[in-house]
Design a protein around this motif. Structure first.
Motif, PDB file in Angstrom:
ATOM      1  N   SER A   1       0.825  -1.212   0.000  1.00  0.00           N
ATOM      2  CA  SER A   1       0.000   0.000   0.000  1.00  0.00           C
ATOM      3  C   SER A   1       0.855   1.257   0.000  1.00  0.00           C
ATOM      4  O   SER A   1       0.399   2.325  -0.421  1.00  0.00           O
ATOM      5  N   GLU A   2       2.090   1.169   0.467  1.00  0.00           N
ATOM      6  CA  GLU A   2       2.968   2.331   0.528  1.00  0.00           C
ATOM      7  C   GLU A   2       4.047   2.240  -0.548  1.00  0.00           C
ATOM      8  O   GLU A   2       4.731   1.239  -0.675  1.00  0.00           O
ATOM      9  N   LYS A   3       4.186   3.323  -1.303  1.00  0.00           N
ATOM     10  CA  LYS A   3       5.250   3.420  -2.289  1.00  0.00           C
ATOM     11  C   LYS A   3       6.444   4.148  -1.667  1.00  0.00           C
ATOM     12  O   LYS A   3       6.265   4.966  -0.765  1.00  0.00           O
ATOM     13  N   PRO A   4       7.661   3.876  -2.137  1.00  0.00           N
ATOM     14  CA  PRO A   4       8.821   4.570  -1.573  1.00  0.00           C
ATOM     15  C   PRO A   4       8.802   6.057  -1.852  1.00  0.00           C
ATOM     16  O   PRO A   4       9.407   6.847  -1.131  1.00  0.00           O
ATOM     17  N   ILE A   5       8.111   6.467  -2.919  1.00  0.00           N
ATOM     18  CA  ILE A   5       7.985   7.880  -3.261  1.00  0.00           C
ATOM     19  C   ILE A   5       6.511   8.202  -3.426  1.00  0.00           C
ATOM     20  O   ILE A   5       5.842   7.667  -4.309  1.00  0.00           O
ATOM     21  N   GLU A   6       6.009   9.058  -2.565  1.00  0.00           N
ATOM     22  CA  GLU A   6       4.607   9.436  -2.598  1.00  0.00           C
ATOM     23  C   GLU A   6       4.488  10.885  -3.068  1.00  0.00           C
ATOM     24  O   GLU A   6       5.200  11.768  -2.604  1.00  0.00           O
ATOM     25  N   ALA A   7       3.577  11.128  -4.015  1.00  0.00           N
ATOM     26  CA  ALA A   7       3.338  12.480  -4.498  1.00  0.00           C
ATOM     27  C   ALA A   7       1.953  12.533  -5.119  1.00  0.00           C
ATOM     28  O   ALA A   7       1.500  11.568  -5.732  1.00  0.00           O
ATOM     29  N   ASP A   8       1.253  13.664  -4.942  1.00  0.00           N
ATOM     30  CA  ASP A   8      -0.081  13.801  -5.516  1.00  0.00           C
ATOM     31  C   ASP A   8      -0.024  13.737  -7.036  1.00  0.00           C
ATOM     32  O   ASP A   8      -0.836  13.078  -7.680  1.00  0.00           O
ATOM     33  N   THR A   9       0.939  14.455  -7.608  1.00  0.00           N
ATOM     34  CA  THR A   9       1.159  14.435  -9.053  1.00  0.00           C
ATOM     35  C   THR A   9       2.610  14.071  -9.287  1.00  0.00           C
ATOM     36  O   THR A   9       3.520  14.819  -8.906  1.00  0.00           O
TER      37      THR A   9
END
Length: 224
Positions: free
Chosen positions: A72-80
Motif C-alpha cells: 500500500s505504501e510506495k517509496p515515493i509518494e506524491a499527488d502528481t
C-alpha cells in the motif's frame, strides 16, 4: 496521469524501453513524463521516464502474481508524479539507476541540476548523470544501506567546487582532467578531456589518440 495509462492502472502490463529492455509488473502510477511499475518478484518499484517507453500492453498474469498484492505504501509518494519530483524526493535514499549497458549503478542522488544530477556511488564515487539517459530508477526503503556497509564506511563527500546548472557547462569545467565516460566500457571512453565545444568533446586516450564525441550521447561522466 498519462491518459493512455488510465485504463491500465492496477493491471499487469509489459513495457518495452529503449535498448530492447522489457519489464513486467503492476502499473501503480503514471504522470506526465513517468510511469511506475511494481515488480512482484523483487517487490521493487520501477520509475520509468516515459521518453524511453517504446511500447506497452496488458500482459497475461504470471503464476508468481496470482496471490500477489502490491504494497500500500510506495517509496515515493506524491499527488502528481513527475520525473524531476521523483529525483527530488529520492535525494538521500539508496537507489539503483540504469542508464546503459549490462549494469546498473547503486548509490545516492546528492544534487539535482537542470538536466543532470550528481550521484555518489560507493563503487564509482562521484558521477554526473544526464537525466536524458536514465532508463529507470528503483528507490529502496529509507533504512536500506548499500552493500551492508557501516555509515562510517559510506561518506557522502560533497562536491568541493560549485556545480554548473547544465550538463554541457559541467563538462566544460572538467576540461584538462582525466575522465571516465559511461563507466569506461571501452578504452576510447577513458582519457584526458581536452576540449568541450559546440556540443562535442575532444578526448585524448591512453594511446594518445584523439577521439571526438557527441555530447548528446554521453550518459555518465566521472573522475578516476
Amino acid at each position: 496521469m498519462l491518459s493512455d495509462f488510465v485504463d491500465l492502472l492496477g493491471k499487469y502490463i509489459e513495457v518495452e524501453i529503449s535498448g530492447g529492455d522489457f519489464h513486467k509488473g503492476i502499473l501503480i502510477d503514471a504522470g506526465l513524463d513517468i510511469i511506475v511499475l511494481n515488480d512482484g518478484w523483487t517487490n521493487s518499484f520501477l520509475y520509468i521516464p516515459f521518453v524511453h517507453v517504446q511500447r506497452w500492453k496488458e500482459a497475461s498474469l504470471d503464476e508468481e502474481y496470482t496471490s500477489f498484492n502490491p504494497p500500500s505504501e510506495k517509496p515515493i509518494e506524491a499527488d502528481t508524479i513527475s520525473f524531476r519530483k521523483v529525483l527530488t524526493i529520492a535525494k538521500g535514499l539508496f537507489v539503483k539507476v540504469y542508464v546503459t549497458g549490462n549494469k546498473s549503478i547503486h548509490g545516492y542522488i546528492t544534487s539535482i541540476m537542470n538536466d543532470y544530477f550528481v550521484f555518489h556511488s560507493p563503487v564509482y564515487k562521484t558521477m554526473f548523470i544526464s537525466m536524458n539517459h536514465v532508463k529507470w530508477l528503483i528507490p529502496y526503503s529509507p533504512n536500506t544501506i548499500p552493500y551492508s556497509l557501516n555509515k562510517e564506511n559510506l561518506p557522502l563527500v560533497p562536491i568541493s567546487t560549485p556545480l554548473a546548472r547544465s550538463f554541457y557547462e559541467q563538462l566544460k569545467r572538467l576540461e584538462n582532467q582525466l575522465v571516465i565516460i559511461d563507466g569506461g566500457d571501452h578504452t576510447e571512453k577513458i582519457g584526458l578531456l581536452q576540449k568541450v565545444r559546440n556540443n562535442k568533446m575532444m578526448l585524448i586516450t591512453a594511446e594518445g589518440e584523439t577521439v571526438y564525441r557527441n555530447l548528446e550521447h554521453i550518459k555518465t561522466i566521472q573522475l578516476p
